[in-house]
Design a protein around this motif. Structure first.
Motif, mmCIF file in Angstrom:
data_model
loop_
_atom_site.group_PDB
_atom_site.id
_atom_site.type_symbol
_atom_site.label_atom_id
_atom_site.label_comp_id
_atom_site.label_asym_id
_atom_site.label_seq_id
_atom_site.Cartn_x
_atom_site.Cartn_y
_atom_site.Cartn_z
ATOM 1 N N GLN A 115 9.078 -2.765 -4.667
ATOM 2 C CA GLN A 115 8.416 -3.358 -5.830
ATOM 3 C C GLN A 115 7.153 -2.579 -6.201
ATOM 4 O O GLN A 115 6.874 -2.367 -7.378
ATOM 5 C CB GLN A 115 8.046 -4.819 -5.549
ATOM 6 N N ALA A 116 6.404 -2.168 -5.202
ATOM 7 C CA ALA A 116 5.174 -1.415 -5.467
ATOM 8 C C ALA A 116 5.475 -0.048 -6.073
ATOM 9 O O ALA A 116 4.763 0.412 -6.963
ATOM 10 C CB ALA A 116 4.358 -1.263 -4.180
ATOM 11 N N ILE A 117 6.547 0.602 -5.614
ATOM 12 C CA ILE A 117 6.954 1.879 -6.213
ATOM 13 C C ILE A 117 7.329 1.669 -7.669
ATOM 14 O O ILE A 117 6.868 2.383 -8.561
ATOM 15 C CB ILE A 117 8.138 2.511 -5.445
ATOM 16 N N LEU A 118 8.176 0.677 -7.924
ATOM 17 C CA LEU A 118 8.655 0.427 -9.289
ATOM 18 C C LEU A 118 7.523 0.046 -10.234
ATOM 19 O O LEU A 118 7.551 0.406 -11.417
ATOM 20 C CB LEU A 118 9.729 -0.660 -9.282
ATOM 21 N N PHE A 119 6.523 -0.665 -9.715
ATOM 22 C CA PHE A 119 5.414 -1.065 -10.573
ATOM 23 C C PHE A 119 4.681 0.140 -11.152
ATOM 24 O O PHE A 119 4.147 0.083 -12.263
ATOM 25 C CB PHE A 119 4.440 -1.977 -9.823
ATOM 26 N N GLN A 120 4.667 1.257 -10.430
ATOM 27 C CA GLN A 120 3.929 2.432 -10.905
ATOM 28 C C GLN A 120 4.516 2.994 -12.204
ATOM 29 O O GLN A 120 3.820 3.634 -12.986
ATOM 30 C CB GLN A 120 3.863 3.514 -9.827
ATOM 31 N N TRP A 121 5.792 2.715 -12.443
ATOM 32 C CA TRP A 121 6.425 3.197 -13.675
ATOM 33 C C TRP A 121 5.877 2.492 -14.903
ATOM 34 O O TRP A 121 5.971 3.024 -16.012
ATOM 35 C CB TRP A 121 7.936 3.021 -13.589
ATOM 36 N N VAL A 122 5.326 1.310 -14.721
ATOM 37 C CA VAL A 122 4.757 0.581 -15.871
ATOM 38 C C VAL A 122 3.250 0.363 -15.719
ATOM 39 O O VAL A 122 2.670 -0.430 -16.446
ATOM 40 C CB VAL A 122 5.471 -0.775 -16.110
ATOM 41 N N ASN A 123 2.641 1.054 -14.787
ATOM 42 C CA ASN A 123 1.196 0.925 -14.585
ATOM 43 C C ASN A 123 0.483 1.907 -15.516
ATOM 44 O O ASN A 123 0.481 3.110 -15.274
ATOM 45 C CB ASN A 123 0.833 1.212 -13.124
ATOM 46 N N PRO A 124 -0.114 1.406 -16.586
ATOM 47 C CA PRO A 124 -0.697 2.300 -17.589
ATOM 48 C C PRO A 124 -1.853 3.149 -17.055
ATOM 49 O O PRO A 124 -2.056 4.272 -17.503
ATOM 50 C CB PRO A 124 -1.186 1.348 -18.681
ATOM 51 N N LYS A 125 -2.581 2.615 -16.096
ATOM 52 C CA LYS A 125 -3.707 3.379 -15.558
ATOM 53 C C LYS A 125 -3.211 4.622 -14.831
ATOM 54 O O LYS A 125 -3.780 5.702 -14.971
ATOM 55 C CB LYS A 125 -4.544 2.510 -14.619
ATOM 56 N N VAL A 126 -2.155 4.489 -14.047
ATOM 57 C CA VAL A 126 -1.613 5.641 -13.322
ATOM 58 C C VAL A 126 -1.124 6.702 -14.305
ATOM 59 O O VAL A 126 -1.395 7.900 -14.129
ATOM 60 C CB VAL A 126 -0.481 5.204 -12.361
ATOM 61 N N TRP A 127 -0.424 6.281 -15.357
ATOM 62 C CA TRP A 127 0.050 7.238 -16.361
ATOM 63 C C TRP A 127 -1.133 7.957 -17.018
ATOM 64 O O TRP A 127 -1.109 9.177 -17.211
ATOM 65 C CB TRP A 127 0.899 6.542 -17.428
ATOM 66 N N ALA A 128 -2.170 7.200 -17.365
ATOM 67 C CA ALA A 128 -3.327 7.798 -18.037
ATOM 68 C C ALA A 128 -4.037 8.812 -17.148
ATOM 69 O O ALA A 128 -4.358 9.927 -17.584
ATOM 70 C CB ALA A 128 -4.299 6.706 -18.474
ATOM 71 N N VAL A 129 -4.265 8.452 -15.884
ATOM 72 C CA VAL A 129 -4.952 9.368 -14.964
ATOM 73 C C VAL A 129 -4.067 10.584 -14.680
ATOM 74 O O VAL A 129 -4.554 11.717 -14.625
ATOM 75 C CB VAL A 129 -5.364 8.637 -13.662
ATOM 76 N N ALA A 130 -2.763 10.354 -14.527
ATOM 77 C CA ALA A 130 -1.844 11.470 -14.263
ATOM 78 C C ALA A 130 -1.770 12.430 -15.451
ATOM 79 O O ALA A 130 -1.757 13.654 -15.271
ATOM 80 C CB ALA A 130 -0.453 10.938 -13.925
ATOM 81 N N VAL A 170 0.834 -1.206 0.000
ATOM 82 C CA VAL A 170 0.000 0.000 0.000
ATOM 83 C C VAL A 170 0.867 1.254 0.000
ATOM 84 O O VAL A 170 0.681 2.162 -0.820
ATOM 85 C CB VAL A 170 -0.955 0.003 1.216
ATOM 86 N N LEU A 171 1.832 1.309 0.913
ATOM 87 C CA LEU A 171 2.678 2.508 1.024
ATOM 88 C C LEU A 171 3.543 2.701 -0.217
ATOM 89 O O LEU A 171 3.773 3.832 -0.657
ATOM 90 C CB LEU A 171 3.536 2.426 2.285
ATOM 91 N N GLY A 172 3.998 1.601 -0.810
ATOM 92 C CA GLY A 172 4.770 1.704 -2.047
ATOM 93 C C GLY A 172 3.942 2.257 -3.194
ATOM 94 O O GLY A 172 4.416 3.073 -3.980
ATOM 95 N N VAL A 173 2.689 1.820 -3.284
ATOM 96 C CA VAL A 173 1.786 2.349 -4.314
ATOM 97 C C VAL A 173 1.566 3.843 -4.099
ATOM 98 O O VAL A 173 1.636 4.645 -5.033
ATOM 99 C CB VAL A 173 0.435 1.594 -4.315
ATOM 100 N N VAL A 174 1.324 4.229 -2.856
ATOM 101 C CA VAL A 174 1.074 5.638 -2.528
ATOM 102 C C VAL A 174 2.262 6.508 -2.941
ATOM 103 O O VAL A 174 2.094 7.542 -3.599
ATOM 104 C CB VAL A 174 0.758 5.796 -1.021
ATOM 105 N N VAL A 175 3.466 6.085 -2.587
ATOM 106 C CA VAL A 175 4.665 6.860 -2.934
ATOM 107 C C VAL A 175 4.907 6.818 -4.445
ATOM 108 O O VAL A 175 5.165 7.856 -5.073
ATOM 109 C CB VAL A 175 5.898 6.315 -2.164
ATOM 110 N N GLY A 176 4.806 5.636 -5.041
ATOM 111 C CA GLY A 176 5.069 5.508 -6.473
ATOM 112 C C GLY A 176 4.100 6.293 -7.335
ATOM 113 O O GLY A 176 4.492 6.924 -8.324
ATOM 114 N N VAL A 177 2.816 6.270 -6.969
ATOM 115 C CA VAL A 177 1.807 7.024 -7.718
ATOM 116 C C VAL A 177 2.079 8.519 -7.613
ATOM 117 O O VAL A 177 1.969 9.258 -8.595
ATOM 118 C CB VAL A 177 0.385 6.659 -7.215
#
Length: 197
Positions: A109-124, A42-49
């Motif tokens: 791992q959760a932070i790094l995943f955000q770099w290839v998460n297409p949904k996050v890129w699209a919303v951002a 959860v915290l990795g997603v929050v920081v990565g996003v």
């Protein structure tokens, strides 16, 4: 009060709360590993996003759109990684006690995943384009990044808790197997969506 009146937060909440790779993985992790074990994820997603959204506001997203080869490379990595995670989830042991070698995402791992998460890129990208303010670039990046991180913190806690509660309904190996397959299919569908966006 400012947070309640800024439409950016409502947009980010709608964009990040709806099912996508992060929601699917965190819900599944909450169910399989429990709420406490899922917190680093959860915290990795929050920081990565937040980092991804902030960099998008600085112009990284525009660079990706301007360089089709770079965008295509990112899509291949994203699609491959998400497909691999869907496979691992589909093959996971169908019980409340995962194999010892199965672990939730780590913070990194959760932070790094955000770099290839297409949904996050699209919303951002949409947030940066549609809700820009007249702030200097660095302040704008901090504004967008903190909106994503702050909002996503509550989104991730909700889905992790929902997964943890869902585990109480999964009382048989068959129920776990169906759950894992449904979550894997949803994740695989999001991998396919990478190439349709």
């Amino acid at each position: 009060m400012f947070l309640l009146t800024d439409p950016l937060y409502a947009f980010v909440l709608a964009g990040l709360f709806s099912p996508g790779p992060n929601v699917i993985l965190i819900t599944s992790s909450g169910a399989r590993f429990g709420f406490k074990a899922t917190l680093p994820h959860v915290l990795g997603v929050v920081v990565g996003v937040g980092i991804t959204a902030g960099l998008t506001a600085l112009g990284i997203g525009a660079l990706l759109l301007a360089a089709p080869a770079l965008e295509w490379g990112l899509k291949l990595i994203a699609g491959g990684w998400i497909t691999y995670m869907a496979y691992k989830l589909a093959m996971a042991k169908p019980s409340a006690t995962p194999n010892p070698d199965e672990r939730p995402f780590t913070f990194v791992q959760a932070i790094l995943f955000q770099w290839v998460n297409p949904k996050v890129w699209a919303v951002a990208l949409a947030a940066s384009a549609g809700f820009a303010s007249n702030l200097p670039p660095l302040q704008e990046a901090l504004r967008i990044g903190s909106a994503f991180s702050g909002t996503n913190f509550f989104v991730c806690l909700f889905w992790s808790a929902a997964g943890t509660l869902l585990a109480y309904l999964l009382q048989t190996p068959t129920a776990w197997r169906v759950f894992n397959l449904v979550m894997a299919a949803a994740l695989l569908a999001s991998a396919v969506m990478v190439f349709l966006s």
